[in-house]
Enzyme design. Structure first.
Site, mmCIF file in Angstrom:
data_model
loop_
_atom_site.group_PDB
_atom_site.id
_atom_site.type_symbol
_atom_site.label_atom_id
_atom_site.label_comp_id
_atom_site.label_asym_id
_atom_site.label_seq_id
_atom_site.Cartn_x
_atom_site.Cartn_y
_atom_site.Cartn_z
ATOM 1 N N ASN A 140 0.870 -1.178 0.000
ATOM 2 C CA ASN A 140 0.000 0.000 0.000
ATOM 3 C C ASN A 140 0.905 1.226 0.000
ATOM 4 O O ASN A 140 1.519 1.529 1.019
ATOM 5 C CB ASN A 140 -0.882 -0.043 1.262
ATOM 6 C CG ASN A 140 -1.681 1.238 1.469
ATOM 7 O OD1 ASN A 140 -1.756 2.082 0.574
ATOM 8 N ND2 ASN A 140 -2.264 1.376 2.655
ATOM 9 N N HIS B 79 -9.438 1.080 5.032
ATOM 10 C CA HIS B 79 -8.157 1.267 5.728
ATOM 11 C C HIS B 79 -8.387 2.225 6.901
ATOM 12 O O HIS B 79 -9.194 3.145 6.797
ATOM 13 C CB HIS B 79 -7.114 1.827 4.755
ATOM 14 C CG HIS B 79 -5.741 1.842 5.343
ATOM 15 N ND1 HIS B 79 -5.338 2.819 6.234
ATOM 16 C CD2 HIS B 79 -4.707 0.989 5.221
ATOM 17 C CE1 HIS B 79 -4.093 2.547 6.615
ATOM 18 N NE2 HIS B 79 -3.693 1.446 6.018
ATOM 19 N N LYS C 105 0.090 4.271 -0.239
ATOM 20 C CA LYS C 105 -0.532 5.469 0.367
ATOM 21 C C LYS C 105 -0.268 6.682 -0.541
ATOM 22 O O LYS C 105 -0.283 6.532 -1.752
ATOM 23 C CB LYS C 105 -0.017 5.659 1.797
ATOM 24 C CG LYS C 105 -0.161 4.370 2.622
ATOM 25 C CD LYS C 105 0.059 4.567 4.085
ATOM 26 C CE LYS C 105 -0.130 3.229 4.796
ATOM 27 N NZ LYS C 105 -0.014 3.323 6.244
ATOM 28 N N GLU D 265 -5.214 -4.972 10.738
ATOM 29 C CA GLU D 265 -4.193 -3.948 10.932
ATOM 30 C C GLU D 265 -4.483 -3.180 12.222
ATOM 31 O O GLU D 265 -5.320 -2.265 12.228
ATOM 32 C CB GLU D 265 -4.200 -2.959 9.763
ATOM 33 C CG GLU D 265 -3.914 -3.587 8.422
ATOM 34 C CD GLU D 265 -3.339 -2.572 7.443
ATOM 35 O OE1 GLU D 265 -2.252 -2.818 6.932
ATOM 36 O OE2 GLU D 265 -3.971 -1.522 7.232
ATOM 37 N N GLU E 20 -6.787 4.645 7.920
ATOM 38 C CA GLU E 20 -6.585 6.062 7.586
ATOM 39 C C GLU E 20 -7.805 6.632 6.869
ATOM 40 O O GLU E 20 -8.103 7.824 6.996
ATOM 41 C CB GLU E 20 -5.299 6.228 6.754
ATOM 42 C CG GLU E 20 -4.070 6.020 7.647
ATOM 43 C CD GLU E 20 -2.838 5.486 6.928
ATOM 44 O OE1 GLU E 20 -2.786 5.515 5.688
ATOM 45 O OE2 GLU E 20 -1.919 5.018 7.647
ATOM 46 N N SER F 270 3.535 -2.180 10.318
ATOM 47 C CA SER F 270 4.986 -2.243 10.561
ATOM 48 C C SER F 270 5.622 -3.575 10.160
ATOM 49 O O SER F 270 6.593 -4.006 10.797
ATOM 50 C CB SER F 270 5.302 -1.883 12.018
ATOM 51 O OG SER F 270 4.919 -0.542 12.287
ATOM 52 N N GLY G 203 2.686 2.197 10.741
ATOM 53 C CA GLY G 203 3.673 3.268 10.587
ATOM 54 C C GLY G 203 4.401 3.638 11.865
ATOM 55 O O GLY G 203 5.054 4.681 11.930
HETATM 56 P P1 PGA Z 1 2.970 0.261 7.567
HETATM 57 O O1 PGA Z 1 1.500 0.469 7.008
HETATM 58 O O2 PGA Z 1 3.499 -1.017 6.969
HETATM 59 O O3 PGA Z 1 3.742 1.466 7.084
HETATM 60 O O4 PGA Z 1 2.874 0.188 9.057
HETATM 61 C C1 PGA Z 1 0.632 -0.627 6.845
HETATM 62 C C2 PGA Z 1 -0.691 -0.174 6.289
HETATM 63 O O5 PGA Z 1 -1.186 0.891 6.666
HETATM 64 O O6 PGA Z 1 -1.279 -0.879 5.438
#
Ligand code: PGA
Length: 248
Positions: free
Chosen positions: A9, A93, A11, A163, A95, A208, A169
């Site tokens: 992803n 997601h 983003k 997640e 976010e 992560s 992140g």
């Molecule tokens: P990350 O994000 O691997 O940077 O923690 C995962 C995600 O949001 O799908």
């Protein structure tokens, strides 16, 4: 036999020069033992689909609207994603849930839109740190599954990504036992609702994931792959994660 899935992803990252990462990944994995997917920003979708055509890399989007067309400035539909060469779309997601206030019902409608356009939906669920500390992880995830996953879900049209919001992140990762507990519960919930065919629904862990922890995470039962943010941006890092998934 279910094929595991390494999904990246990107983003809000990536411009034309980032397509080199896809070229590099495609040449490293001409015939991988797992599925590989990159979800770039919408601006790169069709160019990435052209770059990846004829390779083992699939391309997807990070969100879609619930309707196929209409007066929705700034949105894109699942049909448009399919038209651009996408095969998957991430929906719900965290976010999107937090930045755009998306509800479970809206996410379910997006997953249904994805299905009608012939896309596979990657439906995301996960608890906040407060919810985990309050001992409500399983309850929260069950609520999100029940509310966001539509009827008619199969291993072909749906992938579920667990997640934990606090792991995205941040470099923080749940213990393997914590991941196992949630994935086991998601599998049971899916089987209770969709029958034994739900064994074929791929359950991804996300939050992560990086080359150094991928091996142990992929060893957890009911982890069928990963949804990777930061570590999917560079072919070298993501390639190491894909290689771990091939070996798992
Ligand atoms: P990350 O994000 O691997 O940077 O923690 C995962 C995600 O949001 O799908």
């Amino acid at each position: 036999m279910m094929r595991r899935l390494a999904a990246g992803n990107w983003k809000m990252h990536g411009t034309a020069e980032s397509l080199d990462e896809v070229r590099a990944l495609a040449s490293t994995f001409p015939s991988p033992k797992c599925d590989i997917l990159i979800c770039p920003p919408a601006t790169l979708l069709s160019r990435m689909a052209e770059t990846a055509a004829g390779t083992a890399i699939a391309v997807g989007a990070q969100d879609c609207h619930t309707s196929p067309t209409g007066a929705h400035t700034g949105d894109i539909s699942a049909e448009m994603i399919a038209d651009a060469g996408g095969a998957y779309v991430i929906v719900g997601h965290s976010e999107r849930r937090s930045d755009h206030g998306e509800s479970n019902a809206e996410i379910r409608a997006k997953a249904m839109a994805a299905k009608s356009a012939g896309l596979a939906a990657i439906i995301c669920v996960g608890e906040t740190l407060q919810e985990r500390e309050d001992g409500r992880t399983i309850e929260i995830v069950r609520g999100q599954l029940g509310g966001s996953i539509p009827d008619g879900t199969t291993g072909q049209n749906t992938v579920v990504a667990y997640e934990p919001v606090w792991a995205i992140g941040t470099g923080k990762v749940p213990t393997l036992a914590e991941i196992a507990e949630v994935h086991d519960d998601i599998r049971k919930e899916m089987i209770a609702r969709f029958g034994t065919a739900a064994q074929e629904i791929r359950l991804l862990y996300g939050g992560s994931v990086k080359p150094s922890n991928a091996h142990e995470i992929f060893g957890v039962p009911n982890v069928d792959g990963a949804l990777v943010g930061g570590a999917s941006l560079k072919a070298d890092d993501f390639g190491m994660i894909v290689a771990e998934l091939e070996r798992a």
